[in-house]
Design a protein around this motif. Structure first.
Motif, short mmCIF file in Angstrom:
data_model
loop_
_atom_site.label_atom_id
_atom_site.label_comp_id
_atom_site.label_asym_id
_atom_site.label_seq_id
_atom_site.Cartn_x
_atom_site.Cartn_y
_atom_site.Cartn_z
N ARG A 27 -11.63 11.16 11.20
CA ARG A 27 -11.77 10.11 10.18
C ARG A 27 -10.41 9.48 9.87
N VAL A 28 -10.42 8.16 9.69
CA VAL A 28 -9.22 7.39 9.39
C VAL A 28 -9.36 6.79 8.00
N HIS A 29 -8.28 6.80 7.22
CA HIS A 29 -8.27 6.20 5.90
C HIS A 29 -7.10 5.22 5.83
N LEU A 30 -7.40 3.93 5.73
CA LEU A 30 -6.38 2.90 5.63
C LEU A 30 -6.44 2.24 4.25
N GLN A 31 -5.27 1.81 3.78
CA GLN A 31 -5.21 1.17 2.47
C GLN A 31 -4.22 0.01 2.52
N ALA A 32 -4.56 -1.09 1.82
CA ALA A 32 -3.66 -2.24 1.75
C ALA A 32 -3.67 -2.78 0.33
#
Length: 208
Positions: A27-32
């Protein structure tokens, strides 16, 4: 002619340790973070899929600080071309995953993206990936020819992302007369079976 105000999301460094779901999936968690006066270009992940495979296959990664930061911080679980996306923000249906991937998940002024990625393609996915790579090159060449002047400013927003069509990013004009951000048109055409305008459904001449 006045342009609409635009927004941009600045990638922030990922703080979440990737969750290994199986030997090949994680699982990947990206935030911007939201910035004013600039255009949101999305996560930069270009995918392709159709009804034959519900999963999204990554065929290109455009300039994306969020993906770059993730790969630097998690070299054991990088996001790369040739991987399959099985889930996006809890969605597993193809069209819903595409929508989530393009728009992100807005929460308290931040865009969040959570994906379940499998690095091992099935034989069907691998065959589809090879065809999708060729399609990506054709779409890229077509959109290069459809580019318009950088100073274009339209009253209507881009039909794909709903942000302003202005001089802050490359713009293309389709034969039906509709304008799009080039990166939006690229993601749309690579992800669809037919080359139809996402605004009016016009089938572009010479395409099948």
């Amino acid at each position: 002619m006045a342009c609409f105000s635009t927004l941009r999301w600045r990638a922030s460094r990922a703080q979440v340790v990737p969750e290994q779901v199986s030997e090949s999936a994680f699982r990947v968690h990206l935030q911007a973070e939201l910035l004013k006066e600039e255009t949101w270009n999305g996560w930069g992940i270009v995918v392709s899929s159709d009804e034959a495979i519900q999963e999204l296959v990554i065929v290109a990664i455009q300039q994306s600080s969020a993906v770059k930061n993730w790969n630097l911080e998690h070299p054991e679980c990088p996001i790369e071309v040739g991987q399959a996306i099985l889930e996006v923000n809890g969605k597993t249906q193809r069209n819903e995953m595409l929508q989530e991937l393009w728009n992100g998940k807005d929460q308290d002024g931040k865009a969040l993206l959570q994906m379940l990625i499998d690095v091992q393609l099935t034989p069907r996915q691998r065959s589809f990936f090879k065809a999708a790579i060729q399609r990506y090159d054709v779409v890229d060449e077509f959109l290069e020819a459809a580019k318009v002047a950088h100073d274009v400013c339209m009253v209507e927003p881009c039909p794909v992302c709903q942000d302003a069509v202005d001089g802050s990013s490359d713009v293309v004009r389709l034969s039906c007369g509709h304008h799009f951000h080039r990166h939006c048109a690229q993601r749309w055409f690579v992800s669809q079976r037919n080359f139809r305008c996402p605004s009016c459904n016009h089938l572009l001449g010479g395409w099948s």
